[in-house]
Design a protein around this motif. Structure first.
Motif: not given
Length: 224
Positions: A204-212
């Motif tokens: 989630v920490s990587v995915i949310q940074a990618y989405v942002f």
């Protein structure tokens, strides 16, 4: 003793000085050391990550290379990812779970993009308020909808990031709070579920940074 469930996200450590925000500089400990003769695994990981991000950003920009934009959004990705990752360590404050951080980043980016677009591409920004093929009777209504959607973009960016980080930490806190009252069998099951949640939170920490970063880049493309 924890007064309520959300006290784990309390940024106050003392009356006069809050040291929890010092976690924002902890991410520099995870930046790779570039002074080794042989590249370390951190270097290899970052190089592969940067290559993937550059490829994705260039594809979104229709292969129009803009080094400043790519550098800015790659820095944004690394900043959010490392702060999300550091928040998984015990007794380290998760800064990205607070709107004071996520909203500050999203509002600054959105405001700069809007000012740049309205100052330099005024006609384009006006035409963007009415999608192509909109019936004449619905034009004024669509302008209102597009205006509201533009204004809530920084809020949705910030809330999406903070809510996803808070949700995982709350779930881990809820499960671990019952550990002292469980039998040995249930305790082993609880530890196994916590390990799975830690792996999920890493993703989630990587995915949310990618989405942002990707959504921020899409908003910047629309403004120019």
């Amino acid at each position: 003793m924890m007064l309520n469930l959300f006290s784990v996200f309390d940024p106050t450590t003392s009356i006069n000085l809050s040291m929890n925000w010092m976690s924002l500089i902890f991410m520099f400990m995870f930046l790779p050391n570039l002074y080794w003769f042989i590249p370390s695994r951190w270097n290899i990981f970052y190089f592969n990550l940067f290559k993937y991000l550059i490829k994705e950003f260039k594809m979104l920009m229709n292969n129009k290379i803009n080094l400043m934009n790519i550098l800015m959004f790659m820095t944004l990705f690394i900043l959010i990812m490392l702060n999300n990752f550091i928040g998984l360590f015990p007794y380290i404050f998760t800064s990205t779970s607070h709107l004071s951080i996520s909203l500050s980043i999203s509002l600054t980016l959105w405001l700069s993009m809007m000012l740049f677009g309205w100052i330099n591409y005024t006609n384009h920004m006006f035409t963007h308020l009415v999608p192509q093929g909109t019936p004449t009777l619905l034009m004024s209504f669509m302008v209102l909808i597009e205006t509201i959607s533009n204004f809530i973009r920084p809020i949705t960016l910030a809330v999406r990031l903070s809510a996803n980080i808070i949700a995982g930490h709350l779930l881990m806190t809820l499960i671990s709070s019952t550990g002292s009252k469980l039998s040995m069998m249930l305790l082993m099951l609880m530890l196994f579920s916590q390990m799975i949640l830690v792996v999920l939170e890493l993703c989630v920490s990587v995915i949310q940074a990618y989405v942002f970063s990707i959504l921020s880049m899409l908003y910047s493309i629309e403004s120019n």
